[in-house]
Design a protein around this motif. Sequence first.
Motif, PDB file in Angstrom:
ATOM      1  N   PRO A  37      40.195  45.826  41.470  1.00 41.87           N
ATOM      2  CA  PRO A  37      38.922  45.441  42.080  1.00 41.87           C
ATOM      3  C   PRO A  37      38.801  43.913  42.073  1.00 41.87           C
ATOM      4  N   SER A  38      38.100  43.383  43.060  1.00 41.61           N
ATOM      5  CA  SER A  38      37.908  41.931  43.077  1.00 41.61           C
ATOM      6  C   SER A  38      37.140  41.513  41.830  1.00 41.61           C
ATOM      7  N   ILE A  39      37.289  40.261  41.471  1.00 35.94           N
ATOM      8  CA  ILE A  39      36.588  39.730  40.299  1.00 35.94           C
ATOM      9  C   ILE A  39      35.084  39.916  40.458  1.00 35.94           C
ATOM     10  N   ARG A  40      34.580  39.624  41.650  1.00 39.47           N
ATOM     11  CA  ARG A  40      33.131  39.752  41.903  1.00 39.47           C
ATOM     12  C   ARG A  40      32.670  41.207  41.839  1.00 39.47           C
ATOM     13  N   LEU A  41      33.444  42.104  42.446  1.00 43.25           N
ATOM     14  CA  LEU A  41      33.074  43.518  42.444  1.00 43.25           C
ATOM     15  C   LEU A  41      33.075  44.084  41.020  1.00 43.25           C
ATOM     16  N   LEU A  42      34.102  43.761  40.249  1.00 37.16           N
ATOM     17  CA  LEU A  42      34.162  44.248  38.872  1.00 37.16           C
ATOM     18  C   LEU A  42      32.992  43.698  38.053  1.00 37.16           C
ATOM     19  N   ALA A  43      32.693  42.430  38.236  1.00 32.27           N
ATOM     20  CA  ALA A  43      31.561  41.830  37.518  1.00 32.27           C
ATOM     21  C   ALA A  43      30.262  42.544  37.887  1.00 32.27           C
ATOM     22  N   LYS A  44      30.103  42.848  39.168  1.00 31.61           N
ATOM     23  CA  LYS A  44      28.893  43.539  39.621  1.00 31.61           C
ATOM     24  C   LYS A  44      28.818  44.943  39.035  1.00 31.61           C
ATOM     25  N   THR A  52      33.331  35.868  33.222  1.00 26.72           N
ATOM     26  CA  THR A  52      33.928  36.758  32.213  1.00 26.72           C
ATOM     27  C   THR A  52      35.081  37.549  32.812  1.00 26.72           C
ATOM     28  N   THR A  53      34.870  38.136  33.995  1.00 25.14           N
ATOM     29  CA  THR A  53      35.944  38.912  34.623  1.00 25.14           C
ATOM     30  C   THR A  53      37.088  37.993  35.044  1.00 25.14           C
ATOM     31  N   LYS A  54      36.774  36.788  35.494  1.00 30.82           N
ATOM     32  CA  LYS A  54      37.822  35.851  35.886  1.00 30.82           C
ATOM     33  C   LYS A  54      38.698  35.498  34.694  1.00 30.82           C
ATOM     34  N   ARG A  55      38.083  35.316  33.542  1.00 33.49           N
ATOM     35  CA  ARG A  55      38.853  34.989  32.338  1.00 33.49           C
ATOM     36  C   ARG A  55      39.813  36.129  31.981  1.00 33.49           C
ATOM     37  N   ALA A  56      39.341  37.369  32.087  1.00 30.79           N
ATOM     38  CA  ALA A  56      40.197  38.527  31.797  1.00 30.79           C
ATOM     39  C   ALA A  56      41.368  38.564  32.777  1.00 30.79           C
ATOM     40  N   TYR A  57      41.099  38.381  34.074  1.00 33.97           N
ATOM     41  CA  TYR A  57      42.152  38.407  35.088  1.00 33.97           C
ATOM     42  C   TYR A  57      43.126  37.250  34.885  1.00 33.97           C
ATOM     43  N   ASP A  58      42.589  36.066  34.562  1.00 34.90           N
ATOM     44  CA  ASP A  58      43.459  34.899  34.343  1.00 34.90           C
ATOM     45  C   ASP A  58      44.427  35.150  33.189  1.00 34.90           C
ATOM     46  N   GLU A  59      43.933  35.739  32.108  1.00 39.16           N
ATOM     47  CA  GLU A  59      44.812  36.018  30.970  1.00 39.16           C
ATOM     48  C   GLU A  59      45.851  37.077  31.315  1.00 39.16           C
ATOM     49  N   LEU A  60      45.451  38.106  32.047  1.00 37.32           N
ATOM     50  CA  LEU A  60      46.407  39.134  32.473  1.00 37.32           C
ATOM     51  C   LEU A  60      47.487  38.526  33.361  1.00 37.32           C
ATOM     52  N   GLU A  61      47.093  37.602  34.213  1.00 33.36           N
ATOM     53  CA  GLU A  61      48.069  36.953  35.091  1.00 33.36           C
ATOM     54  C   GLU A  61      49.003  36.053  34.284  1.00 33.36           C
ATOM     55  N   ARG A  62      48.449  35.314  33.360  1.00 36.95           N
ATOM     56  CA  ARG A  62      49.253  34.427  32.521  1.00 36.95           C
ATOM     57  C   ARG A  62      50.271  35.217  31.703  1.00 36.95           C
ATOM     58  N   GLU A  63      49.899  36.432  31.288  1.00 39.67           N
ATOM     59  CA  GLU A  63      50.790  37.270  30.493  1.00 39.67           C
ATOM     60  C   GLU A  63      51.737  38.108  31.354  1.00 39.67           C
ATOM     61  N   GLY A  64      51.611  38.002  32.674  1.00 43.83           N
ATOM     62  CA  GLY A  64      52.550  38.667  33.569  1.00 43.83           C
ATOM     63  C   GLY A  64      52.213  40.102  33.951  1.00 43.83           C
ATOM     64  N   TYR A  65      51.005  40.548  33.657  1.00 47.77           N
ATOM     65  CA  TYR A  65      50.629  41.918  33.997  1.00 47.77           C
ATOM     66  C   TYR A  65      50.114  42.061  35.431  1.00 47.77           C
ATOM     67  N   ILE A  66      49.507  41.007  35.945  1.00 48.68           N
ATOM     68  CA  ILE A  66      49.009  41.041  37.319  1.00 48.68           C
ATOM     69  C   ILE A  66      49.413  39.755  38.023  1.00 48.68           C
ATOM     70  N   HIS A  67      49.284  39.758  39.345  1.00 42.79           N
ATOM     71  CA  HIS A  67      49.468  38.536  40.117  1.00 42.79           C
ATOM     72  C   HIS A  67      48.395  38.486  41.184  1.00 42.79           C
ATOM     73  N   SER A  68      48.008  37.301  41.560  1.00 46.43           N
ATOM     74  CA  SER A  68      46.952  37.125  42.552  1.00 46.43           C
ATOM     75  C   SER A  68      47.533  36.554  43.830  1.00 46.43           C
ATOM     76  N   VAL A  69      46.977  37.003  44.942  1.00 41.44           N
ATOM     77  CA  VAL A  69      47.353  36.498  46.254  1.00 41.44           C
ATOM     78  C   VAL A  69      46.097  35.906  46.862  1.00 41.44           C
ATOM     79  N   GLN A  70      46.150  34.613  47.170  1.00 39.52           N
ATOM     80  CA  GLN A  70      44.993  33.909  47.714  1.00 39.52           C
ATOM     81  C   GLN A  70      44.440  34.652  48.927  1.00 39.52           C
ATOM     82  N   GLY A  71      43.149  34.967  48.884  1.00 39.55           N
ATOM     83  CA  GLY A  71      42.489  35.624  49.994  1.00 39.55           C
ATOM     84  C   GLY A  71      42.700  37.129  50.071  1.00 39.55           C
ATOM     85  N   LYS A  72      43.548  37.681  49.207  1.00 37.98           N
ATOM     86  CA  LYS A  72      43.819  39.127  49.256  1.00 37.98           C
ATOM     87  C   LYS A  72      43.414  39.843  47.975  1.00 37.98           C
ATOM     88  N   GLY A  73      43.488  39.178  46.836  1.00 36.18           N
ATOM     89  CA  GLY A  73      43.074  39.798  45.593  1.00 36.18           C
ATOM     90  C   GLY A  73      44.139  39.788  44.518  1.00 36.18           C
TER      91      GLY A  73
END
Length: 128
Positions: A37-44, A52-73
């Motif tokens: 889910p998008s950061i905004r949708l999950l926060a809502k 808060t949700t951005k921090r969780a996603y940022d840490e997951l990305e830093r640890e290699g569990y997720i990746h972000s694509v600009q404009g896609k999620g």
Amino acid sequence: MNIQIKNSSNDPIYLQIKNQIREAILSGKLEENEQLPSIRLLAKELRISVITTKRAYDELEREGYIHSVQGKGSFVAAKNQELMRETLLRKIEASLTEALHYAKLAAIPPTELETMLRLLEDADDKCD
């Protein structure tokens, strides 16, 4: 995705989110390349701050569990088997350390612990 925030937890909210998403990835509930889910949708949905949700996603990305694509999620990253193995090894070590602590308190010898482990393994095999 079903994330539960527990106000009684000692863990901050971002860490609860991060841990639950990581567990879903490790257990296979979230599959490779699955969109989160998008950061905004999950926060809502969780009624919490976007920060808060951005921090969780940022840490997951830093640890290699997720990746972000600009404009896609954000998406579940391709599974790095070595990373997954290391994560699970750390959890096993923590659990065994705790078991050893309690075994010492109860004066249970290592041989009895080994027997208990084998019995638990046999019981788990029967459940599968």
